[in-house]
Design an enzyme around this catalytic site. Structure first.
Site, PDB file in Angstrom:
ATOM      1  N   ILE A  18       0.783  -1.355  -0.180  1.00 49.86           N
ATOM      2  CA  ILE A  18      -0.083   0.040   0.054  1.00 49.86           C
ATOM      3  C   ILE A  18       0.717   1.471  -0.049  1.00 49.86           C
ATOM      4  O   ILE A  18       0.307   2.249  -0.112  1.00 49.86           O
ATOM      5  CB  ILE A  18      -0.863   0.104   1.138  1.00 49.86           C
ATOM      6  CG1 ILE A  18      -0.209  -0.279   2.694  1.00 49.86           C
ATOM      7  CG2 ILE A  18      -2.125  -0.839   0.974  1.00 49.86           C
ATOM      8  CD1 ILE A  18      -1.080   0.027   3.698  1.00 49.86           C
ATOM      9  N   SER A  20       5.261   2.702   0.499  1.00 54.14           N
ATOM     10  CA  SER A  20       6.580   2.811   0.632  1.00 54.14           C
ATOM     11  C   SER A  20       6.955   4.173   1.502  1.00 54.14           C
ATOM     12  O   SER A  20       6.740   5.160   1.239  1.00 54.14           O
ATOM     13  CB  SER A  20       7.684   2.324  -0.364  1.00 54.14           C
ATOM     14  OG  SER A  20       7.964   3.369  -1.163  1.00 54.14           O
ATOM     15  N   GLY A  21       8.159   3.869   2.339  1.00 53.19           N
ATOM     16  CA  GLY A  21       8.462   4.848   3.201  1.00 53.19           C
ATOM     17  C   GLY A  21       9.899   5.007   3.486  1.00 53.19           C
ATOM     18  O   GLY A  21      10.701   3.919   3.006  1.00 53.19           O
ATOM     19  N   GLN A  22      10.354   5.795   4.509  1.00 53.41           N
ATOM     20  CA  GLN A  22      11.706   5.767   4.812  1.00 53.41           C
ATOM     21  C   GLN A  22      12.546   4.532   5.380  1.00 53.41           C
ATOM     22  O   GLN A  22      13.554   4.090   5.218  1.00 53.41           O
ATOM     23  CB  GLN A  22      11.678   6.623   6.249  1.00 53.41           C
ATOM     24  CG  GLN A  22      13.160   6.997   6.527  1.00 53.41           C
ATOM     25  CD  GLN A  22      13.801   7.845   5.809  1.00 53.41           C
ATOM     26  OE1 GLN A  22      13.185   8.853   5.089  1.00 53.41           O
ATOM     27  NE2 GLN A  22      15.043   7.730   5.372  1.00 53.41           N
ATOM     28  N   PHE A  23      11.682   3.601   5.858  1.00 56.27           N
ATOM     29  CA  PHE A  23      11.970   2.279   6.288  1.00 56.27           C
ATOM     30  C   PHE A  23      11.872   1.228   5.380  1.00 56.27           C
ATOM     31  O   PHE A  23      12.179  -0.112   5.508  1.00 56.27           O
ATOM     32  CB  PHE A  23      11.468   1.801   7.520  1.00 56.27           C
ATOM     33  CG  PHE A  23      11.803   2.873   8.698  1.00 56.27           C
ATOM     34  CD1 PHE A  23      13.056   3.017   8.952  1.00 56.27           C
ATOM     35  CD2 PHE A  23      11.052   3.772   9.253  1.00 56.27           C
ATOM     36  CE1 PHE A  23      13.408   3.847  10.169  1.00 56.27           C
ATOM     37  CE2 PHE A  23      11.177   4.448  10.297  1.00 56.27           C
ATOM     38  CZ  PHE A  23      12.559   4.642  10.456  1.00 56.27           C
ATOM     39  N   GLY A  24      11.051   1.304   4.092  1.00 56.67           N
ATOM     40  CA  GLY A  24      10.889   0.360   3.155  1.00 56.67           C
ATOM     41  C   GLY A  24       9.277   0.205   2.923  1.00 56.67           C
ATOM     42  O   GLY A  24       8.442   1.116   3.218  1.00 56.67           O
ATOM     43  N   LEU A  25       8.889  -0.982   2.426  1.00 55.92           N
ATOM     44  CA  LEU A  25       7.425  -1.370   2.037  1.00 55.92           C
ATOM     45  C   LEU A  25       6.625  -1.162   3.220  1.00 55.92           C
ATOM     46  O   LEU A  25       6.850  -1.707   3.948  1.00 55.92           O
ATOM     47  CB  LEU A  25       7.608  -2.523   1.373  1.00 55.92           C
ATOM     48  CG  LEU A  25       8.130  -2.690  -0.133  1.00 55.92           C
ATOM     49  CD1 LEU A  25       7.637  -3.953  -0.846  1.00 55.92           C
ATOM     50  CD2 LEU A  25       7.611  -1.738  -1.172  1.00 55.92           C
ATOM     51  N   LYS A  39       4.798  -2.762   8.113  1.00 53.54           N
ATOM     52  CA  LYS A  39       5.945  -2.144   7.643  1.00 53.54           C
ATOM     53  C   LYS A  39       7.001  -2.971   7.775  1.00 53.54           C
ATOM     54  O   LYS A  39       7.548  -3.471   8.738  1.00 53.54           O
ATOM     55  CB  LYS A  39       6.263  -0.790   8.716  1.00 53.54           C
ATOM     56  CG  LYS A  39       5.476   0.356   8.454  1.00 53.54           C
ATOM     57  CD  LYS A  39       5.958   1.644   8.894  1.00 53.54           C
ATOM     58  CE  LYS A  39       5.054   2.933   8.636  1.00 53.54           C
ATOM     59  NZ  LYS A  39       5.513   4.136   9.042  1.00 53.54           N
ATOM     60  N   ASP A 130       8.866  14.667  14.107  1.00 51.81           N
ATOM     61  CA  ASP A 130       8.457  14.724  12.810  1.00 51.81           C
ATOM     62  C   ASP A 130       7.076  14.856  12.611  1.00 51.81           C
ATOM     63  O   ASP A 130       6.658  14.331  11.599  1.00 51.81           O
ATOM     64  CB  ASP A 130       9.207  13.601  12.042  1.00 51.81           C
ATOM     65  CG  ASP A 130       9.396  13.876  10.506  1.00 51.81           C
ATOM     66  OD1 ASP A 130       9.223  15.024  10.037  1.00 51.81           O
ATOM     67  OD2 ASP A 130       9.621  12.919   9.821  1.00 51.81           O
ATOM     68  N   ARG A 134       2.030  14.722   6.368  1.00 51.19           N
ATOM     69  CA  ARG A 134       2.570  13.546   5.813  1.00 51.19           C
ATOM     70  C   ARG A 134       2.675  12.228   6.865  1.00 51.19           C
ATOM     71  O   ARG A 134       2.652  11.167   6.599  1.00 51.19           O
ATOM     72  CB  ARG A 134       3.746  13.572   4.898  1.00 51.19           C
ATOM     73  CG  ARG A 134       4.939  13.950   5.761  1.00 51.19           C
ATOM     74  CD  ARG A 134       6.293  14.112   5.144  1.00 51.19           C
ATOM     75  NE  ARG A 134       7.102  14.543   6.079  1.00 51.19           N
ATOM     76  CZ  ARG A 134       7.546  15.652   6.393  1.00 51.19           C
ATOM     77  NH1 ARG A 134       6.693  16.637   5.954  1.00 51.19           N
ATOM     78  NH2 ARG A 134       8.405  16.411   7.283  1.00 51.19           N
ATOM     79  N   ASN A 135       2.691  12.784   7.982  1.00 52.06           N
ATOM     80  CA  ASN A 135       2.967  11.783   9.210  1.00 52.06           C
ATOM     81  C   ASN A 135       1.558  11.604  10.144  1.00 52.06           C
ATOM     82  O   ASN A 135       1.722  11.011  11.222  1.00 52.06           O
ATOM     83  CB  ASN A 135       4.151  11.938   9.993  1.00 52.06           C
ATOM     84  CG  ASN A 135       5.354  11.790   9.247  1.00 52.06           C
ATOM     85  OD1 ASN A 135       5.654  10.763   8.475  1.00 52.06           O
ATOM     86  ND2 ASN A 135       6.337  12.382   9.835  1.00 52.06           N
ATOM     87  N   ASP A 148       3.800   7.632  13.288  1.00 46.75           N
ATOM     88  CA  ASP A 148       5.501   7.741  13.236  1.00 46.75           C
ATOM     89  C   ASP A 148       6.057   8.501  14.207  1.00 46.75           C
ATOM     90  O   ASP A 148       7.214   9.236  14.031  1.00 46.75           O
ATOM     91  CB  ASP A 148       5.799   8.381  11.896  1.00 46.75           C
ATOM     92  CG  ASP A 148       5.504   7.525  10.659  1.00 46.75           C
ATOM     93  OD1 ASP A 148       5.834   6.273  10.755  1.00 46.75           O
ATOM     94  OD2 ASP A 148       5.109   8.161   9.621  1.00 46.75           O
TER      95      ASP A 148
HETATM   96  P1  ADP Z   1       7.655   5.671   6.713  1.00 44.16           P
HETATM   97  O1  ADP Z   1       7.417   5.929   8.166  1.00 44.16           O
HETATM   98  O2  ADP Z   1       8.569   4.295   6.745  1.00 44.16           O
HETATM   99  O3  ADP Z   1       8.349   6.561   5.955  1.00 44.16           O
HETATM  100  P2  ADP Z   1       5.027   6.021   6.118  1.00 44.16           P
HETATM  101  O4  ADP Z   1       4.444   5.720   7.433  1.00 44.16           O
HETATM  102  O5  ADP Z   1       5.175   7.193   5.375  1.00 44.16           O
HETATM  103  O6  ADP Z   1       6.316   5.176   5.850  1.00 44.16           O
HETATM  104  O7  ADP Z   1       4.313   4.934   5.047  1.00 44.16           O
HETATM  105  C1  ADP Z   1       4.491   5.019   3.496  1.00 44.16           C
HETATM  106  C2  ADP Z   1       2.874   5.019   3.169  1.00 44.16           C
HETATM  107  O8  ADP Z   1       2.185   3.751   3.631  1.00 44.16           O
HETATM  108  C3  ADP Z   1       1.937   6.205   3.684  1.00 44.16           C
HETATM  109  O9  ADP Z   1       2.018   7.253   2.811  1.00 44.16           O
HETATM  110  C4  ADP Z   1       0.592   5.657   3.710  1.00 44.16           C
HETATM  111  O10 ADP Z   1       0.138   5.648   2.240  1.00 44.16           O
HETATM  112  C5  ADP Z   1       0.860   3.823   4.045  1.00 44.16           C
HETATM  113  N1  ADP Z   1       0.586   3.648   5.307  1.00 44.16           N
HETATM  114  C6  ADP Z   1       1.573   3.767   6.305  1.00 44.16           C
HETATM  115  N2  ADP Z   1       1.159   3.312   7.419  1.00 44.16           N
HETATM  116  C7  ADP Z   1      -0.017   3.016   7.210  1.00 44.16           C
HETATM  117  C8  ADP Z   1      -1.513   2.617   8.129  1.00 44.16           C
HETATM  118  N3  ADP Z   1      -1.179   2.506   9.457  1.00 44.16           N
HETATM  119  N4  ADP Z   1      -2.450   2.470   7.447  1.00 44.16           N
HETATM  120  C9  ADP Z   1      -2.928   2.525   5.984  1.00 44.16           C
HETATM  121  N5  ADP Z   1      -1.652   3.212   5.641  1.00 44.16           N
HETATM  122  C10 ADP Z   1      -0.366   3.254   5.924  1.00 44.16           C
END
Ligand code: ADP
Length: 266
Positions: A18, A20-25, A39, A130, A134-135, A148
């Protein structure tokens, strides 16, 4: 004990990607009856040992306005973090997708939700570090929850963690964070002021066409983000109060909850 937060392999079903972010998929999944977001931590992106030492503190943080961390799977590689599933995704995207459609009441409600989650962290002496649209994530019922929290402490990437780095969130950072890396609940309050600005600008990026250096210069001159067209004077005052130069001159989250709740009842 540490093991009480360990998610058992047999109870966890992984679904599609769904995000991807700082730590991966990030995958959707099921944990028993619950829909969850998982995560998948890329090893080279996170100080895993430090995270494991802190995970129990983070899992004890529990509030209706925080995205709950249910548990961790450390006995697999990559390590997985299992969170409450938020059907409507991240707040910044949510705002952008609904440009022109959000009522005053809805925008104020979003700010109130975030202030409540943050007041809980503040009362727990837990610094987010942070906070930004976006968080934050949006639930099925359109409630906004803070996500986060504290996670930047475990990021392995100088570009992200050093205030000199290209990925450091300067545009959300209080002056004392930029200058001395002095994080506190009051530096979170500064970031919250920027989040209010994002909400009332329907997900626009702050200081869109300006570099980090230019932003720091204008802050030093005492300049601040401008009043969003959709924000009332009362809401703008709360933003300006959150951006006082001295941390002690800024409101607490407890006070911000009080003020925002009062405005919601008007
Ligand atoms: P990271 O903290 O590793 O940078 P993110 O929290 O930004 O990753 O997550 C990346 C994407 O994944 C988000 O923009 C969101 O679309 C989806 N996502 C993350 N956490 C959730 C959650 N708890 N429920 C639904 N979607 C989520």
């Amino acid at each position: 004990s540490k093991d009480q937060w360990e998610i058992q392999h047999a109870d966890l079903t992984l679904g599609q990607e769904i995000g991807s972010g700082q730590f991966g998929l990030v995958l959707e999944g099921r944990w028993g009856e619950k829909k969850v977001a998982v995560k998948m931590i890329r090893e080279e992106c996170m100080s895993e040992e430090e995270f494991k030492d802190e995970a129990n503190v983070m899992m004890r943080m529990s509030n209706p306005k925080l995205v709950q961390l249910y548990g961790v799977r450390t006995q697999c590689s990559p390590m997985c973090l299992v969170f409450e599933f938020m059907e409507n995704g991240c707040l910044s995207e949510y705002l952008r997708a609904r440009k022109g459609e959000l009522s005053q009441e809805t925008m104020l409600g979003m700010c109130l939700d975030v202030s409540e989650g943050m007041a809980y962290l503040e009362s727990s002496n837990f610094i987010h570090r942070d906070l930004a649209a976006r968080n934050c994530l949006v639930s099925k019922n359109n409630e906004v929850k803070v996500s986060d929290f504290g996670m930047t402490r475990f990021v392995i990437d100088d570009q992200y963690t050093s205030s000199q780095g290209s990925k450091f969130p300067i545009k959300w950072s209080a002056p004392e964070v930029i200058k001395y890396s002095k994080f506190s609940s009051k530096s979170d309050v500064w970031s919250f002021g920027v989040l209010i600005w994002e909400v009332y600008n329907e997900g626009r990026l702050p200081y869109e066409n300006r570099s980090n250096v230019e932003v720091v210069e204008s802050l030093n001159m005492g300049l601040r983000l401008l009043k969003p067209r959709l924000a009332s004077d009362a809401v703008h005052l709360l933003m300006e109060w959150s951006w006082k130069e001295k941390p002690e001159d800024r409101p607490t989250f407890a006070l911000l909850v009080h003020e925002l709740a009062y405005l919601s009842d008007q």
